[in-house]
Motif scaffolding. Structure first.
Motif, PDB file in Angstrom:
ATOM      1  N   SER A  88      87.672   5.059 -77.162  1.00  0.00           N
ATOM      2  CA  SER A  88      87.860   5.252 -78.601  1.00  0.00           C
ATOM      3  C   SER A  88      88.663   4.109 -79.210  1.00  0.00           C
ATOM      4  N   ASP A  89      89.717   3.685 -78.527  1.00  0.00           N
ATOM      5  CA  ASP A  89      90.521   2.567 -79.029  1.00  0.00           C
ATOM      6  C   ASP A  89      89.707   1.280 -79.090  1.00  0.00           C
ATOM      7  N   ALA A  90      88.866   1.077 -78.065  1.00  0.00           N
ATOM      8  CA  ALA A  90      88.060  -0.147 -78.032  1.00  0.00           C
ATOM      9  C   ALA A  90      87.027  -0.164 -79.156  1.00  0.00           C
ATOM     10  N   LEU A  91      86.512   1.002 -79.518  1.00  0.00           N
ATOM     11  CA  LEU A  91      85.476   1.080 -80.545  1.00  0.00           C
ATOM     12  C   LEU A  91      86.045   1.187 -81.962  1.00  0.00           C
ATOM     13  N   ARG A  92      87.305   1.540 -82.063  1.00  0.00           N
ATOM     14  CA  ARG A  92      87.869   1.839 -83.385  1.00  0.00           C
ATOM     15  C   ARG A  92      87.903   0.616 -84.301  1.00  0.00           C
ATOM     16  N   ALA A  93      88.079  -0.567 -83.725  1.00  0.00           N
ATOM     17  CA  ALA A  93      88.162  -1.771 -84.561  1.00  0.00           C
ATOM     18  C   ALA A  93      86.896  -1.974 -85.379  1.00  0.00           C
ATOM     19  N   ASN A  94      85.742  -1.670 -84.798  1.00  0.00           N
ATOM     20  CA  ASN A  94      84.465  -1.873 -85.488  1.00  0.00           C
ATOM     21  C   ASN A  94      83.909  -0.607 -86.129  1.00  0.00           C
ATOM     22  N   MET A  95      84.270   0.557 -85.584  1.00  0.00           N
ATOM     23  CA  MET A  95      83.638   1.803 -86.034  1.00  0.00           C
ATOM     24  C   MET A  95      84.599   2.770 -86.694  1.00  0.00           C
ATOM     25  N   GLY A  96      85.877   2.484 -86.661  1.00  0.00           N
ATOM     26  CA  GLY A  96      86.847   3.402 -87.246  1.00  0.00           C
ATOM     27  C   GLY A  96      86.901   4.714 -86.478  1.00  0.00           C
ATOM     28  N   ASN A  97      87.021   5.823 -87.212  1.00  0.00           N
ATOM     29  CA  ASN A  97      87.117   7.134 -86.575  1.00  0.00           C
ATOM     30  C   ASN A  97      85.836   7.535 -85.847  1.00  0.00           C
TER      31      ASN A  97
END
Length: 200
Positions: A143-152
Motif C-alpha cells: 500500500s505504501d509503495a502504491l500510494r505515491a501514484n494511486m493515493g488511497n
C-alpha cells in the motif's frame, strides 16, 4: 486473510469510502459475529453432512470456500459502491472461517491419538505465525509503495492482490485431498487383502 482484513479493512473503508471509525467498527463487529459464527459452526455442520455422503466431501467444501474468498474479498475492496462492498465483506467473513472445523476434525481422524493435540497445535502455530507475521505487513508495504501514484486506492489494490491467498489455500487443500484419496485407496486395498487372507 483473517489477519489482513482485520487490520486493513477498517482503514480501507475510512480512506476510500469515507466511513467514520464508529460506523466501520459497527459493521466489522456484525461481520465478525455473524460471519464467524456462520462460517465456523455452519461450515462444520455442512462438512459433517457432506462427509457422510462422500469420504472427502468435507475437504472439498473447504476447497470451494477458500477459492471463493478471493473474489469476495476482491469485490469488497474494488467495488465503487459501499453497499456492495459491505455485502461482499459479509460473504467473505463467512467463507473465510469455514476451514477451521473441517480441518481440525480431519486432523483428529488421520493422526494417531497420542499426537492429535500436537498436530492441531502445530497447525494453529504455523497458520498463525505465517499469516500474522507476514500478511498485514506485506499489505502495508504494498500500500505504501502504491500510494505515491494511486493515493488511497493503493490500499485497495494491495488488498486485492492479497485476496489471491485464497486461491493458494484452495490449491493446498486440493493437494491434501489427493494425498488423502491415495491413502484411502491404499487402506481399502489393504482391508480387502486382509479379508481375503482371513477367508482363505
Amino acid at each position: 486473510l483473517v489477519y489482513v482484513t482485520g487490520v486493513w479493512l477498517p482503514p480501507f473503508f475510512i480512506r476510500v469510502h469515507g466511513f467514520e471509525l464508529r460506523r466501520i467498527g459497527y459493521w466489522m463487529e456484525i461481520s465478525a459475529a455473524l460471519g464467524g459464527l456462520g462460517g465456523a459452526l455452519g461450515g462444520g455442520a455442512l462438512a459433517s453432512r457432506l462427509r457422510r455422503r462422500w469420504p472427502l466431501g468435507d475437504i472439498w467444501l473447504v476447497i470451494v470456500c477458500s477459492a471463493l474468498c478471493c473474489p469476495t474479498l476482491a469485490i469488497t475492496v474494488l467495488a465503487p459502491n459501499p453497499a456492495i462492498a459491505l455485502t461482499a465483506m459479509m460473504a467473505f467473513s463467512t467463507l473465510v472461517w469455514v476451514w477451521i472445523a473441517p480441518t481440525s476434525a480431519r486432523i483428529q481422524r488421520v493422526v494417531p491419538v497420542r499426537a492429535r493435540a500436537l498436530a492441531v497445535g502445530l497447525m494453529l502455530f504455523v497458520s498463525n505465525a505465517t499469516a500474522l507475521a507476514f500478511g498485514p505487513a506485506l499489505v502495508g508495504l504494498a500500500s505504501d509503495a502504491l500510494r505515491a501514484n494511486m493515493g488511497n486506492e493503493g490500499l485497495a489494490l494491495a488488498m486485492a492482490w492479497a485476496s489471491t491467498a485464497g486461491l493458494f489455500s484452495a490449491i493446498s487443500y486440493v493437494a491434501a485431498c489427493l494425498y488423502l484419496n491415495r491413502d484411502i485407496t491404499r487402506t481399502d486395498l489393504r482391508s480387502r487383502k486382509d479379508g481375503d487372507a482371513a477367508r482363505g
